[in-house]
Design a protein around this motif. Structure first.
Motif, PDB file in Angstrom:
ATOM      1  N   LEU A 101       0.988  -1.054  -0.056  1.00 32.20           N
ATOM      2  CA  LEU A 101       0.099   0.134  -0.145  1.00 32.20           C
ATOM      3  C   LEU A 101       0.863   1.209  -0.124  1.00 32.20           C
ATOM      4  O   LEU A 101       0.517   2.155  -0.772  1.00 32.20           O
ATOM      5  N   GLY A 102       2.034   1.286   0.646  1.00 33.33           N
ATOM      6  CA  GLY A 102       2.895   2.311   0.886  1.00 33.33           C
ATOM      7  C   GLY A 102       3.471   2.695  -0.378  1.00 33.33           C
ATOM      8  O   GLY A 102       3.666   3.723  -1.026  1.00 33.33           O
ATOM      9  N   TRP A 103       3.889   1.391  -1.190  1.00 29.58           N
ATOM     10  CA  TRP A 103       4.456   1.652  -2.635  1.00 29.58           C
ATOM     11  C   TRP A 103       3.471   2.315  -3.527  1.00 29.58           C
ATOM     12  O   TRP A 103       3.658   2.960  -4.345  1.00 29.58           O
ATOM     13  N   PHE A 104       2.153   1.745  -3.576  1.00 23.72           N
ATOM     14  CA  PHE A 104       1.148   2.222  -4.192  1.00 23.72           C
ATOM     15  C   PHE A 104       0.986   3.533  -4.145  1.00 23.72           C
ATOM     16  O   PHE A 104       0.840   4.505  -5.079  1.00 23.72           O
ATOM     17  N   GLY A 105       0.953   4.252  -2.964  1.00 25.56           N
ATOM     18  CA  GLY A 105       0.675   5.558  -2.729  1.00 25.56           C
ATOM     19  C   GLY A 105       1.646   6.384  -3.142  1.00 25.56           C
ATOM     20  O   GLY A 105       1.668   7.220  -3.608  1.00 25.56           O
ATOM     21  N   ARG A 106       3.059   5.938  -2.836  1.00 27.54           N
ATOM     22  CA  ARG A 106       4.112   6.813  -3.451  1.00 27.54           C
ATOM     23  C   ARG A 106       4.412   6.706  -4.899  1.00 27.54           C
ATOM     24  O   ARG A 106       4.522   7.711  -5.574  1.00 27.54           O
ATOM     25  N   ALA A 107       3.801   5.656  -5.474  1.00 32.60           N
ATOM     26  CA  ALA A 107       4.129   5.605  -6.821  1.00 32.60           C
ATOM     27  C   ALA A 107       2.601   6.554  -7.629  1.00 32.60           C
ATOM     28  O   ALA A 107       3.114   7.162  -8.625  1.00 32.60           O
ATOM     29  N   GLY A 108       1.664   6.462  -6.893  1.00 29.88           N
ATOM     30  CA  GLY A 108       0.637   7.284  -7.448  1.00 29.88           C
ATOM     31  C   GLY A 108       0.998   8.738  -7.172  1.00 29.88           C
ATOM     32  O   GLY A 108       0.490   9.316  -8.081  1.00 29.88           O
ATOM     33  N   THR A 109       1.603   9.236  -6.295  1.00 29.50           N
ATOM     34  CA  THR A 109       2.096  10.624  -6.109  1.00 29.50           C
ATOM     35  C   THR A 109       2.800  10.964  -7.134  1.00 29.50           C
ATOM     36  O   THR A 109       2.761  11.952  -7.949  1.00 29.50           O
ATOM     37  N   ARG A 110       3.759  10.135  -7.578  1.00 34.18           N
ATOM     38  CA  ARG A 110       4.878  10.484  -8.726  1.00 34.18           C
ATOM     39  C   ARG A 110       4.112  10.482  -9.761  1.00 34.18           C
ATOM     40  O   ARG A 110       4.308  11.329 -10.731  1.00 34.18           O
ATOM     41  N   VAL A 111       3.323   9.576 -10.252  1.00 34.38           N
ATOM     42  CA  VAL A 111       2.387   9.718 -11.484  1.00 34.38           C
ATOM     43  C   VAL A 111       1.846  11.172 -11.628  1.00 34.38           C
ATOM     44  O   VAL A 111       1.494  11.617 -12.570  1.00 34.38           O
ATOM     45  N   VAL A 112       0.818  11.366 -10.573  1.00 33.56           N
ATOM     46  CA  VAL A 112       0.244  12.677 -10.476  1.00 33.56           C
ATOM     47  C   VAL A 112       1.208  13.754 -10.852  1.00 33.56           C
ATOM     48  O   VAL A 112       0.770  14.765 -11.663  1.00 33.56           O
ATOM     49  N   ASP A 113       2.429  13.772 -10.249  1.00 28.13           N
ATOM     50  CA  ASP A 113       3.327  14.711 -10.523  1.00 28.13           C
ATOM     51  C   ASP A 113       3.755  14.974 -11.938  1.00 28.13           C
ATOM     52  O   ASP A 113       4.035  15.837 -12.489  1.00 28.13           O
ATOM     53  N   LEU A 114       4.068  13.688 -12.370  1.00 23.85           N
ATOM     54  CA  LEU A 114       4.429  13.755 -13.627  1.00 23.85           C
ATOM     55  C   LEU A 114       3.344  14.025 -14.733  1.00 23.85           C
ATOM     56  O   LEU A 114       3.881  14.465 -15.907  1.00 23.85           O
ATOM     57  N   SER A 115       2.291  13.631 -14.358  1.00 23.55           N
ATOM     58  CA  SER A 115       1.108  14.152 -15.525  1.00 23.55           C
ATOM     59  C   SER A 115       1.299  15.592 -15.797  1.00 23.55           C
ATOM     60  O   SER A 115       0.765  16.217 -16.820  1.00 23.55           O
ATOM     61  N   ASP A 116       1.701  16.590 -14.863  1.00 22.62           N
ATOM     62  CA  ASP A 116       1.795  18.009 -15.303  1.00 22.62           C
ATOM     63  C   ASP A 116       2.742  18.155 -16.276  1.00 22.62           C
ATOM     64  O   ASP A 116       2.471  19.162 -17.174  1.00 22.62           O
ATOM     65  N   ALA A 117       3.971  17.138 -16.609  1.00 28.82           N
ATOM     66  CA  ALA A 117       4.615  17.469 -17.597  1.00 28.82           C
ATOM     67  C   ALA A 117       4.221  16.960 -18.873  1.00 28.82           C
ATOM     68  O   ALA A 117       4.954  17.231 -20.050  1.00 28.82           O
ATOM     69  N   VAL A 118       2.811  16.441 -18.933  1.00 28.12           N
ATOM     70  CA  VAL A 118       2.481  16.064 -20.506  1.00 28.12           C
ATOM     71  C   VAL A 118       1.402  16.704 -20.931  1.00 28.12           C
ATOM     72  O   VAL A 118       0.367  17.085 -20.262  1.00 28.12           O
ATOM     73  N   PRO A 119       1.578  17.550 -22.121  1.00 31.70           N
ATOM     74  CA  PRO A 119       0.518  18.435 -22.544  1.00 31.70           C
ATOM     75  C   PRO A 119      -0.650  17.293 -22.830  1.00 31.70           C
ATOM     76  O   PRO A 119      -0.773  16.545 -23.473  1.00 31.70           O
ATOM     77  N   ALA A 120      -1.974  18.384 -22.483  1.00 30.18           N
ATOM     78  CA  ALA A 120      -3.207  17.557 -22.508  1.00 30.18           C
ATOM     79  C   ALA A 120      -3.495  17.089 -23.992  1.00 30.18           C
ATOM     80  O   ALA A 120      -4.011  16.120 -24.416  1.00 30.18           O
ATOM     81  N   LEU A 121      -3.308  18.236 -24.982  1.00 27.03           N
ATOM     82  CA  LEU A 121      -3.528  17.881 -26.269  1.00 27.03           C
ATOM     83  C   LEU A 121      -2.544  16.711 -26.995  1.00 27.03           C
ATOM     84  O   LEU A 121      -3.232  16.195 -27.723  1.00 27.03           O
ATOM     85  N   ILE A 122      -1.618  16.508 -26.423  1.00 25.35           N
ATOM     86  CA  ILE A 122      -0.826  15.427 -27.154  1.00 25.35           C
ATOM     87  C   ILE A 122      -1.335  14.149 -26.615  1.00 25.35           C
ATOM     88  O   ILE A 122      -1.408  13.209 -27.547  1.00 25.35           O
ATOM     89  N   VAL A 123      -1.775  14.112 -25.325  1.00 26.18           N
ATOM     90  CA  VAL A 123      -2.415  12.869 -24.971  1.00 26.18           C
ATOM     91  C   VAL A 123      -3.717  12.613 -25.878  1.00 26.18           C
ATOM     92  O   VAL A 123      -3.989  11.562 -26.164  1.00 26.18           O
ATOM     93  N   GLY A 124      -4.631  13.804 -26.068  1.00 27.50           N
ATOM     94  CA  GLY A 124      -5.594  13.401 -26.865  1.00 27.50           C
ATOM     95  C   GLY A 124      -5.480  13.102 -28.174  1.00 27.50           C
ATOM     96  O   GLY A 124      -6.050  12.429 -28.764  1.00 27.50           O
ATOM     97  N   VAL A 125      -4.139  13.675 -28.680  1.00 23.55           N
ATOM     98  CA  VAL A 125      -3.776  13.167 -30.205  1.00 23.55           C
ATOM     99  C   VAL A 125      -3.808  11.741 -30.143  1.00 23.55           C
ATOM    100  O   VAL A 125      -4.121  10.987 -31.279  1.00 23.55           O
ATOM    101  N   VAL A 126      -2.880  11.165 -29.165  1.00 26.64           N
ATOM    102  CA  VAL A 126      -2.567   9.966 -29.029  1.00 26.64           C
ATOM    103  C   VAL A 126      -3.958   8.840 -29.071  1.00 26.64           C
ATOM    104  O   VAL A 126      -4.013   7.924 -29.657  1.00 26.64           O
ATOM    105  N   VAL A 127      -4.820   9.313 -27.921  1.00 24.81           N
ATOM    106  CA  VAL A 127      -5.926   8.420 -27.776  1.00 24.81           C
ATOM    107  C   VAL A 127      -6.805   8.309 -29.226  1.00 24.81           C
ATOM    108  O   VAL A 127      -7.246   7.268 -29.556  1.00 24.81           O
ATOM    109  N   VAL A 128      -6.988   9.556 -29.799  1.00 26.11           N
ATOM    110  CA  VAL A 128      -7.769   9.793 -31.099  1.00 26.11           C
ATOM    111  C   VAL A 128      -7.187   8.945 -32.039  1.00 26.11           C
ATOM    112  O   VAL A 128      -7.782   8.026 -32.842  1.00 26.11           O
ATOM    113  N   GLY A 129      -5.721   8.985 -32.205  1.00 25.24           N
ATOM    114  CA  GLY A 129      -5.106   8.141 -33.098  1.00 25.24           C
ATOM    115  C   GLY A 129      -5.373   6.560 -32.945  1.00 25.24           C
ATOM    116  O   GLY A 129      -5.388   5.830 -33.859  1.00 25.24           O
ATOM    117  N   LEU A 130      -5.549   6.114 -31.533  1.00 23.04           N
ATOM    118  CA  LEU A 130      -5.675   4.793 -31.425  1.00 23.04           C
ATOM    119  C   LEU A 130      -6.696   4.303 -31.481  1.00 23.04           C
ATOM    120  O   LEU A 130      -7.347   3.136 -32.001  1.00 23.04           O
TER     121      LEU A 130
END
Length: 275
Positions: A101-130
């Motif tokens: 549970l601690g590993w999950f919590g710390r990993a989740g925090t890092r993923v949330v922090d890293l999400s700020d570095a990914v432009p929303a439009l880029i992810v949208g483009v990838v999803v629409v393409g797939l």
């Protein structure tokens, strides 16, 4: 105007938009996906907002597009909040613990922090393409993109309350961690995410319209504000300003209405809390 009435004034524009989204498709003068008259007719003479380059009525398309854009924004907001709040609560309660549970919590925090570095439009483009451009795929993509906002706000509130005395008393009373989170932590940590829902709502409208503007949203002739603005850009160069202006105004009004309603909800909730 009394104070009670003034409190409800900020909700009027959004209520009008919702009403238009509900009844608009049944009262518009023309079918939004069919040719209604001569191409590129200016506003007036039977066409309130004029016609576009293919002869479709801009007024009918703008009104009907409100249902699609607002429905997607509502679904995105509900999904991002419904999944983001529990995830933020679990992450905040467990990130300092040992074990899985601690590993999950710390990993989740890092993923949330890293999400700020990914432009929303880029992810949208990838999803629409797939998965292709559809209301379902765009809704899922936008919900995943905007969920970290709700996770982060909930996690911060959980970090404030997880060591409070009433939680220690609940543990001493034999309550499980799951019951403690549902009965005590959730009611005291969910307010910021609920107040932020209006921001998620408005941002989802902007991002979905941006994808449509880039040609990655719903396919024409589906009435959608971003698609209409994109198809009207070339008309503006020829002096046909109405094909892009009216859907752009509708987009601005929708975002501003959601922002005003969200600010009013925040004031009301904080005023209630002070009492």
């Amino acid at each position: 105007m009394t104070t009670r009435i003034r409190r409800w004034v900020p909700f009027i524009p959004l209520a009008v938009l919702v009403l238009l989204a509900l009844i608009g498709p049944f009262v518009v003068p023309f079918q939004p996906e069919r040719v209604a008259g001569a191409a590129a007719r200016p506003p007036g003479d039977g066409f309130l907002f004029g016609t576009d380059s293919t002869g479709m009525d801009v007024f009918s398309r703008t009104i009907v597009a409100a249902r699609i854009n607002l429905l997607m924004a509502l679904l995105v907001t509900l999904a991002a909040t419904a999944f983001g709040v529990p995830l933020g609560m679990v992450i905040g309660m467990n990130e300092a613990r040992r074990g899985p549970l601690g590993w999950f919590g710390r990993a989740g925090t890092r993923v949330v922090d890293l999400s700020d570095a990914v432009p929303a439009l880029i992810v949208g483009v990838v999803v629409v393409g797939l998965f292709g451009a559809s209301v379902a795929s765009l809704t899922v993509a936008l919900a995943i993109l905007l969920m970290p906002n709700q996770i982060r706000l909930t996690r911060v509130e959980v970090l404030k309350v997880r060591h409070d005395a009433y939680l220690d008393a609940a543990r001493m009373a034999g309550l499980s961690n799951a019951r403690i989170m549902v009965r005590h932590v959730l009611p005291n940590s969910v307010r910021p995410a609920l107040e932020n829902a209006s921001f998620v709502f408005g941002l989802s409208i902007i991002v979905s319209a941006s994808l449509g503007f880039l040609g990655l949203g719903l396919r024409p002739p589906t009435p959608e504000w971003g698609v209409m603005i994109a198809s009207g850009v070339s008309d503006v160069m020829l002096g046909r300003w109405w094909t892009a202006l009216f859907p752009a105004l509708a987009l601005c009004v929708a975002v501003a209405s959601a922002s005003a309603a969200g600010a009013a909800i925040t004031r009301l909730s904080r005023g209630t809390a002070r009492r």
